[in-house]
Design a protein around this motif. Structure first.
Motif, PDB file in Angstrom:
ATOM      1  N   LYS A 171      14.255 -17.133 -25.401  1.00  0.00           N
ATOM      2  CA  LYS A 171      14.378 -17.860 -24.139  1.00  0.00           C
ATOM      3  C   LYS A 171      15.789 -17.778 -23.588  1.00  0.00           C
ATOM      4  N   ALA A 172      16.759 -17.537 -24.460  1.00  0.00           N
ATOM      5  CA  ALA A 172      18.153 -17.643 -24.019  1.00  0.00           C
ATOM      6  C   ALA A 172      18.845 -16.296 -23.826  1.00  0.00           C
ATOM      7  N   VAL A 173      18.355 -15.258 -24.485  1.00  0.00           N
ATOM      8  CA  VAL A 173      19.090 -13.991 -24.475  1.00  0.00           C
ATOM      9  C   VAL A 173      18.429 -12.974 -23.575  1.00  0.00           C
ATOM     10  N   GLN A 174      19.247 -12.324 -22.779  1.00  0.00           N
ATOM     11  CA  GLN A 174      18.771 -11.186 -22.008  1.00  0.00           C
ATOM     12  C   GLN A 174      19.601  -9.987 -22.391  1.00  0.00           C
ATOM     13  N   LYS A 175      18.912  -8.972 -22.856  1.00  0.00           N
ATOM     14  CA  LYS A 175      19.625  -7.752 -23.205  1.00  0.00           C
ATOM     15  C   LYS A 175      19.713  -6.903 -21.954  1.00  0.00           C
ATOM     16  N   SER A 176      20.890  -6.493 -21.586  1.00  0.00           N
ATOM     17  CA  SER A 176      20.988  -5.633 -20.413  1.00  0.00           C
ATOM     18  C   SER A 176      20.895  -4.173 -20.843  1.00  0.00           C
ATOM     19  N   SER A 177      21.572  -3.850 -21.909  1.00  0.00           N
ATOM     20  CA  SER A 177      21.450  -2.475 -22.381  1.00  0.00           C
ATOM     21  C   SER A 177      21.384  -2.509 -23.891  1.00  0.00           C
ATOM     22  N   ASP A 178      20.604  -1.627 -24.456  1.00  0.00           N
ATOM     23  CA  ASP A 178      20.353  -1.716 -25.885  1.00  0.00           C
ATOM     24  C   ASP A 178      20.728  -0.406 -26.544  1.00  0.00           C
ATOM     25  N   GLU A 179      20.961   0.598 -25.719  1.00  0.00           N
ATOM     26  CA  GLU A 179      21.196   1.922 -26.285  1.00  0.00           C
ATOM     27  C   GLU A 179      22.670   2.255 -26.504  1.00  0.00           C
ATOM     28  N   THR A 180      23.569   1.468 -25.925  1.00  0.00           N
ATOM     29  CA  THR A 180      24.978   1.802 -26.128  1.00  0.00           C
ATOM     30  C   THR A 180      25.384   1.506 -27.558  1.00  0.00           C
ATOM     31  N   LEU A 181      26.031   2.446 -28.150  1.00  0.00           N
ATOM     32  CA  LEU A 181      26.540   2.243 -29.492  1.00  0.00           C
ATOM     33  C   LEU A 181      27.863   1.512 -29.352  1.00  0.00           C
ATOM     34  N   SER A 182      27.997   0.410 -30.058  1.00  0.00           N
ATOM     35  CA  SER A 182      29.192  -0.393 -29.846  1.00  0.00           C
ATOM     36  C   SER A 182      30.437   0.344 -30.323  1.00  0.00           C
ATOM     37  N   LEU A 183      31.552  -0.124 -29.830  1.00  0.00           N
ATOM     38  CA  LEU A 183      32.855   0.420 -30.182  1.00  0.00           C
ATOM     39  C   LEU A 183      33.037   0.404 -31.696  1.00  0.00           C
ATOM     40  N   THR A 184      32.591  -0.710 -32.298  1.00  0.00           N
ATOM     41  CA  THR A 184      32.714  -0.860 -33.750  1.00  0.00           C
ATOM     42  C   THR A 184      32.028   0.284 -34.476  1.00  0.00           C
ATOM     43  N   ALA A 185      30.806   0.621 -34.056  1.00  0.00           N
ATOM     44  CA  ALA A 185      30.071   1.695 -34.724  1.00  0.00           C
ATOM     45  C   ALA A 185      30.807   3.016 -34.566  1.00  0.00           C
ATOM     46  N   ARG A 186      31.381   3.226 -33.392  1.00  0.00           N
ATOM     47  CA  ARG A 186      32.089   4.487 -33.162  1.00  0.00           C
ATOM     48  C   ARG A 186      33.345   4.577 -34.028  1.00  0.00           C
ATOM     49  N   TRP A 187      34.068   3.474 -34.110  1.00  0.00           N
ATOM     50  CA  TRP A 187      35.272   3.480 -34.955  1.00  0.00           C
ATOM     51  C   TRP A 187      34.914   3.626 -36.420  1.00  0.00           C
ATOM     52  N   ASP A 188      33.841   2.943 -36.825  1.00  0.00           N
ATOM     53  CA  ASP A 188      33.478   2.975 -38.235  1.00  0.00           C
ATOM     54  C   ASP A 188      32.984   4.345 -38.681  1.00  0.00           C
ATOM     55  N   ALA A 189      32.582   5.185 -37.709  1.00  0.00           N
ATOM     56  CA  ALA A 189      32.208   6.550 -38.065  1.00  0.00           C
ATOM     57  C   ALA A 189      33.385   7.219 -38.777  1.00  0.00           C
ATOM     58  N   ALA A 247      23.373 -11.004 -22.225  1.00  0.00           N
ATOM     59  CA  ALA A 247      23.600 -12.149 -21.340  1.00  0.00           C
ATOM     60  C   ALA A 247      22.898 -13.351 -21.964  1.00  0.00           C
ATOM     61  N   ILE A 248      23.659 -14.405 -22.237  1.00  0.00           N
ATOM     62  CA  ILE A 248      23.068 -15.559 -22.907  1.00  0.00           C
ATOM     63  C   ILE A 248      23.151 -16.785 -22.016  1.00  0.00           C
ATOM     64  N   ASP A 249      22.034 -17.486 -21.902  1.00  0.00           N
ATOM     65  CA  ASP A 249      21.963 -18.678 -21.070  1.00  0.00           C
ATOM     66  C   ASP A 249      22.076 -19.909 -21.978  1.00  0.00           C
ATOM     67  N   PRO A 250      23.249 -20.547 -21.976  1.00  0.00           N
ATOM     68  CA  PRO A 250      23.464 -21.678 -22.888  1.00  0.00           C
ATOM     69  C   PRO A 250      22.474 -22.827 -22.636  1.00  0.00           C
ATOM     70  N   ARG A 251      22.172 -23.066 -21.337  1.00  0.00           N
ATOM     71  CA  ARG A 251      21.255 -24.173 -21.022  1.00  0.00           C
ATOM     72  C   ARG A 251      19.874 -23.924 -21.620  1.00  0.00           C
ATOM     73  N   ALA A 252      19.427 -22.657 -21.530  1.00  0.00           N
ATOM     74  CA  ALA A 252      18.116 -22.315 -22.080  1.00  0.00           C
ATOM     75  C   ALA A 252      18.105 -22.498 -23.595  1.00  0.00           C
ATOM     76  N   LEU A 253      19.232 -22.155 -24.226  1.00  0.00           N
ATOM     77  CA  LEU A 253      19.328 -22.314 -25.679  1.00  0.00           C
ATOM     78  C   LEU A 253      19.292 -23.799 -26.051  1.00  0.00           C
TER      79      LEU A 253
END
Lengths: 662, 94
Positions: free
Chosen positions: A262-280, A130-136
């Motif tokens: 200040k601008a980025v909030q990570k909601s989840s960090d453990e999910t492996l992205s779709l890209t990583a799964r496809w690239d396997a 989640a990125i807050d453009p105003r904060a950036l």
């Protein structure tokens, strides 16, 4: 009425941040494609207007940084430094915010107003960010416009934001990157020494940073401008701070990290992205190769089916009828005029039409492969193989396409990242036997060799590959700026292809093809018609045949009559023309029997070798001229092919004669 | 306290991550890697590390393919493994 001056803004961004999508959204179809002066790198410009104020947009090449690593980076940097745009819109990938802010931090150091187009907000969200453009905006002191250009979200806000900044309605104070903790004292000393010699437009602080980063172009520039004794002192200081690049990288990211935090909030960090799964699978040593082969086969099938077959069929059906119609319509005019219109002009237009349809399908496929992010995976998979001949893995694609047709192969060289590898790809493509060349060989081989024909065909294709490899090695050693072909390449996140981006891409490529190569193809077809027609209106006694006669001594070395040489030279029009020409010059109804009688197996082998290596057809030659932007290189490759084709042909004939007899 | 052990990136197994400590090469390489997101202190996850193949790594949400020679210049402080990403065989070596 108030006089309005046109403002110019530059669009900058790293590769894979959706820069072209933003450019398309900003300018619509008000675009123009050219080339950067003296470079093969495409230069896109466009325009838009806000409240009656007109803006020119210059799309800078996508670059990771502004250090002089490549032609593209030098272009981007020189443009910002020397042409001083009124503002730079930096397209940033929200899903890889820190990495894409690296370029922003370099741009901000150049004293130019920066506006951040925070693109791919949707992708970031999918990735759990989640990125807050105003904060950036707050953290950087730079105007930030959030968007998802591929979904047409937020792009309408970009133009007004640019207008506000450029017209001075909105004033922000950039929080300049503090990247001076490392080697600070030395940096200050260097700045004092060089201050008086820095050319206009180059902020001294920035020049110092680039020098400490080991930027050769800036180092050379300053050495040029400074008296030797001051330069010596600078050099000493630089040598004392050899490790600065590492420290600078750390400091730059410290600054970036503070802003991003200040601008980025990570909601989840453990999910492996779709890209990583496809690239396997997609980049797996085994599965990756299998998937790639399936996709290539599918691509060739689709292109052949939709492009070639469709057009060949329609041409075979309609072109003769159109020609006949023209002949009837022009009946009574002088025969050469009728022949020129029917066999020259209409044939030329027909060839152009065939290529246009075929290329359109090809570019759609290429656009999709590139846009979804798969091209980088092909580059990854083929790198080990391609680096041996001095090419990057990505060049595998254009060369592979060359098996279908050399024309899209040459044009496809645009996937190569550096100018050097692009030129190499262009020059090597003609060594790939195209489908027409292979067809001629497949037709002739059984006549000369009977049951052994398949082996001969495979052998000839392997010979082409060997010559390609040797030429690649020669070029790689001979061309300046040899790079170690270590692979350092981003594998972009997979995403759905954007129809608008691809449509505009295809449109530009086709326009480019018709303007550059199309005119040449057309002119050459008419020229070759003239050579084959005049002076008596018969191929057998034409200038073209005359050239064939001149080459009789050459033919003797290869055991070939002038008729076979004419057929060889006719393949310059289009590779498959060789057969038709044989039919004309050999006369008679049964071409196979005539050939069998006139040409010994040894001479036949020599002919096939020469044919498989012969100079590219008109269409390929035209695109080589257009793409390499150099007659010198085009003529060099033609001369080389000519030499190699006849050299190999003679060699093979002379050796084969010993085994097969005359 | 345990001493920090620095290993080349090529020795990090697929699915594991660590922190970049050193980059033993000239400024050209360092600048290039930094511009793509790899700089001292950043956490790098090795996505793929097959024998004799370039590595695929992820740093700052960017996937990068990098040849083994270049990867060997990057010194890592090996961190905690992430076995849940292990649908790749942890095969290493040159």
């Amino acid at each position: 009425m108030q006089e309005i001056k046109e403002e110019t803004i530059a669009l900058a961004g790293q590769p894979n941040v959706g820069k072209s999508t933003v450019f398309n959204a900003l300018t619509g179809l008000h675009q123009h494609v050219g080339n950067w002066p003296g470079k093969t790198v495409a230069r896109m410009t466009g325009s838009f207007s806000v409240n009656g104020q007109a803006y020119n947009v210059v799309d800078l090449p996508g670059t990771y940084s502004l250090t002089a690593n490549s032609a593209e980076e030098v272009i981007a940097r020189d443009y910002v430094v020397n042409d001083k745009p009124d503002a730079v819109v930096a397209v940033v990938n929200a899903a890889a915010l820190e990495r894409s802010l690296y370029l922003v931090s370099e741009l901000m150091a150049l004293d130019v107003p920066v506006i951040i187009a925070l693109n791919m907000m949707d992708v970031a969200e999918d990735e759990g960010l989640a990125i807050d453009p105003r904060a950036l905006e707050e953290a950087l002191g730079v105007c930030v416009v959030p968007m998802a250009a591929a979904r047409n979200i937020g792009v309408d806000e970009l133009a007004p934001a640019v207008h506000e900044v450029v017209s001075g309605k909105r004033v922000l104070t950039p929080k300049m990157p503090e990247i001076r903790q490392t080697g600070d004292a030395s940096a200050e000393k260097i700045e004092l020494l060089i201050r008086d010699y820095v050319p206009a437009g180059h902020p001294p602080e920035w020049v110092v940073l680039k020098m400490m980063q080991g930027d050769d172009m800036i180092l050379d520039m300053m050495q040029d401008k400074m008296p030797p004794e001051s330069w010596k002192k600078v050099r000493e200081l630089l040598d004392e701070n050899r490790d600065t690049a590492l420290g600078l990288a750390r400091d730059r990211y410290r600054w970036i990290g503070q802003a991003a935090q200040k601008a980025v909030q990570k909601s989840s960090d453990e999910t492996l992205s779709l890209t990583a799964r496809w690239d396997a699978y997609a980049t797996h040593p085994v599965w990756g190769g299998v998937i790639m082969l399936i996709l290539i086969a599918l691509g060739l099938f689709i292109t052949k089916l939709t492009g070639m077959k469709l057009t060949w069929v329609s041409m075979d059906l309609f072109l003769p009828a159109i020609k006949e119609g023209a002949r009837n319509f022009m009946a009574g005019h002088s025969p050469w005029l009728v022949s020129m219109v029917a066999d020259g002009i209409i044939s030329g237009l027909g060839v152009l039409l065939i290529f246009s349809v075929f290329l359109t399908f090809f570019f759609v496929l290429l656009g999709i492969v590139e846009d979804v992010g798969y091209m980088a995976r092909v580059g990854y998979l083929m790198h080990r193989f391609m680096r041996r001949i001095g090419l990057h893995g990505k060049s595998f694609f254009p060369l592979g396409v060359g098996f279908a047709c050399n024309v899209p192969g040459v044009i496809g060289s645009r996937v190569a990242e550096t100018e050097r590898s692009r030129l190499m790809t262009i020059l090597l493509t003609p060594f790939v036997p195209c489908i027409a060349q292979t067809t001629v060989t497949v037709f002739l081989a059984p006549i000369f060799f009977g049951a052994l024909a398949p082996l001969v065909v495979i052998g000839l294709i392997l010979m082409d590959m060997a010559v390609l490899a040797v030429t690649g090695i020669i070029l790689n050693n001979g061309l300046p700026k040899r790079e170690r072909l270590g692979l350092i390449m981003e594998l972009p996140l997979y995403h759905w292809p954007n129809p608008k981006t691809i449509a505009i891409y295809v449109w530009h490529q086709m326009k480019h093809f018709l303007q550059r190569a199309g005119t040449v193809i057309f002119a050459m077809t008419v020229l070759i018609w003239a050579l084959g027609y005049f002076p008596h209106g018969r191929m057998e006694t034409s200038f073209l045949a005359g050239i064939g006669h001149l080459l009789t001594p050459l033919g003797d070395l290869m055991g070939l009559s002038w008729k076979m040489l004419v057929a060889l030279f006719a393949s310059f029009i289009a590779k498959e023309t060789a057969i038709a020409t044989m039919g004309v010059v050999m006369g008679g109804a049964d071409l196979a029997a005539a050939l069998k009688a006139a040409v010994s197996p040894a001479a036949g082998l020599g002919f096939l070798v020469t044919h498989m290596l012969f100079i590219p057809c008109i269409a390929t030659l035209s695109v080589i001229v257009g793409e390499a932007r150099s007659w010198k290189w085009t003529l060099a490759v033609v001369g080389y092919l000519f030499f190699v084709a006849f050299g190999m042909g003679i060699l093979v004939y002379q050796v084969a004669r010993l085994f097969l007899g005359e | 306290m345990k001493e920090i052990e620095i290993v080349p990136l090529t020795d990090v197994k697929a699915g594991e991550s660590g922190t970049v400590k050193t980059m033993n090469s000239g400024p050209g390489f360092i600048n290039r890697m930094a511009a793509m997101g790899v700089s001292p202190g950043v956490q790098v996850t090795v996505m793929q590390n097959f024998k004799k193949r370039p590595l695929i790594i992820m740093a700052r949400n960017t996937f990068i393919a990098i040849s083994r020679l270049e990867a060997g210049w990057i010194g890592m402080e090996a961190g905690k493994g992430r076995p849940e990403t292990g649908n790749r065989r942890p095969e290493t070596g040159d």
